[in-house]
Design a protein around this motif. Structure first.
Motif, PDB file in Angstrom:
ATOM      1  N   LEU A 182     -28.255 -12.048 -25.096  1.00 31.16           N
ATOM      2  CA  LEU A 182     -28.970 -11.309 -26.140  1.00 31.16           C
ATOM      3  C   LEU A 182     -29.650 -12.219 -27.167  1.00 31.16           C
ATOM      4  N   ILE A 183     -29.466 -13.515 -27.059  1.00 37.63           N
ATOM      5  CA  ILE A 183     -29.986 -14.422 -28.088  1.00 37.63           C
ATOM      6  C   ILE A 183     -31.483 -14.250 -28.341  1.00 37.63           C
ATOM      7  N   PRO A 184     -32.346 -14.120 -27.323  1.00 39.25           N
ATOM      8  CA  PRO A 184     -33.769 -13.911 -27.634  1.00 39.25           C
ATOM      9  C   PRO A 184     -34.033 -12.641 -28.448  1.00 39.25           C
ATOM     10  N   VAL A 185     -33.308 -11.578 -28.159  1.00 40.45           N
ATOM     11  CA  VAL A 185     -33.476 -10.322 -28.906  1.00 40.45           C
ATOM     12  C   VAL A 185     -32.932 -10.487 -30.326  1.00 40.45           C
ATOM     13  N   ILE A 186     -31.806 -11.167 -30.455  1.00 44.64           N
ATOM     14  CA  ILE A 186     -31.219 -11.417 -31.774  1.00 44.64           C
ATOM     15  C   ILE A 186     -32.198 -12.217 -32.633  1.00 44.64           C
ATOM     16  N   ALA A 187     -32.814 -13.239 -32.050  1.00 43.13           N
ATOM     17  CA  ALA A 187     -33.780 -14.063 -32.789  1.00 43.13           C
ATOM     18  C   ALA A 187     -34.978 -13.221 -33.232  1.00 43.13           C
ATOM     19  N   GLU A 188     -35.435 -12.337 -32.373  1.00 43.81           N
ATOM     20  CA  GLU A 188     -36.570 -11.467 -32.704  1.00 43.81           C
ATOM     21  C   GLU A 188     -36.212 -10.515 -33.848  1.00 43.81           C
ATOM     22  N   LEU A 189     -35.040  -9.927 -33.789  1.00 45.71           N
ATOM     23  CA  LEU A 189     -34.590  -9.021 -34.853  1.00 45.71           C
ATOM     24  C   LEU A 189     -34.368  -9.780 -36.165  1.00 45.71           C
ATOM     25  N   TYR A 190     -33.852 -10.990 -36.065  1.00 45.61           N
ATOM     26  CA  TYR A 190     -33.665 -11.836 -37.246  1.00 45.61           C
ATOM     27  C   TYR A 190     -35.012 -12.059 -37.934  1.00 45.61           C
TER      28      TYR A 190
END
Length: 178
Positions: free
Chosen positions: A89-97
């Motif tokens: 999920l890291i790419p999605v987490i970075a986008e939401l961040y």
């Protein structure tokens, strides 16, 4: 996608709140971006989904790839994601961040696609008009697409303004079909 976003949102929020409390929004942004880029590479992506590896092994590989660009707090964050099986999920987490950061800083990234290059005066005038309409600071980037024929397309988050000749012709064709 909605489920992935729902699962990733609390992690992004926790990372954002921690970075905000430490006064390191920009640093975390860079580090999360580096980890997300690494996690999104084809081979690494497959490795993170490999059930034969333990969570600790997956985290170790990811941290090894990004070792020079991460501080201790982001390393702990990656390990926490690993323990919970959330490394993919890291790419999605970075986008939401980044979305949370933009909201905090009252900024918006705007992509302008035009049929012809925009000179600096046109870009400044457009940025000023968008700043006024969106009530935010605007980070403008421009691209060329000759297939537009003329006009521009503006993308700011979920907002899309299609002022291109191609878009107007498509609307006209759709109206004529009805």
């Amino acid at each position: 996608m909605a489920e992935t976003t729902t699962v990733a949102r609390p992690y992004a929020k926790a990372a954002f709140e921690f970075a905000l409390s430490q006064g390191k929004l920009n640093d975390w942004s860079k580090m999360l971006s580096a980890v997300a880029a690494a996690a999104d590479q084809g081979e690494v992506k497959q490795l993170l989904l490999n059930p034969a590896l333990t969570s600790a092994q997956k985290a170790e590989v990811l941290l090894e790839i990004c070792q020079s660009s991460l501080d201790e707090s982001v390393r702990h964050f990656v390990l926490a994601l690993s323990e919970n099986g959330r490394l993919p999920l890291i790419p999605v987490i970075a986008e939401l961040y980044e979305a949370l950061r933009a909201e905090q800083e009252q900024t918006v990234d705007v992509v302008v696609t035009s049929a012809y290059p925009l000179d600096e005066q046109q870009q400044n005038k457009l940025a000023q008009a968008l700043r006024k309409r969106l009530n935010r600071e605007v980070n403008l980037s421009t691209h060329e697409d000759k297939s537009l024929i003329g006009g521009i397309i503006i993308r700011a988050g979920d907002l899309v303004i299609d002022g291109s000749v191609r878009g107007k012709l498509a609307k006209l064709a759709e109206a004529l079909k009805s």
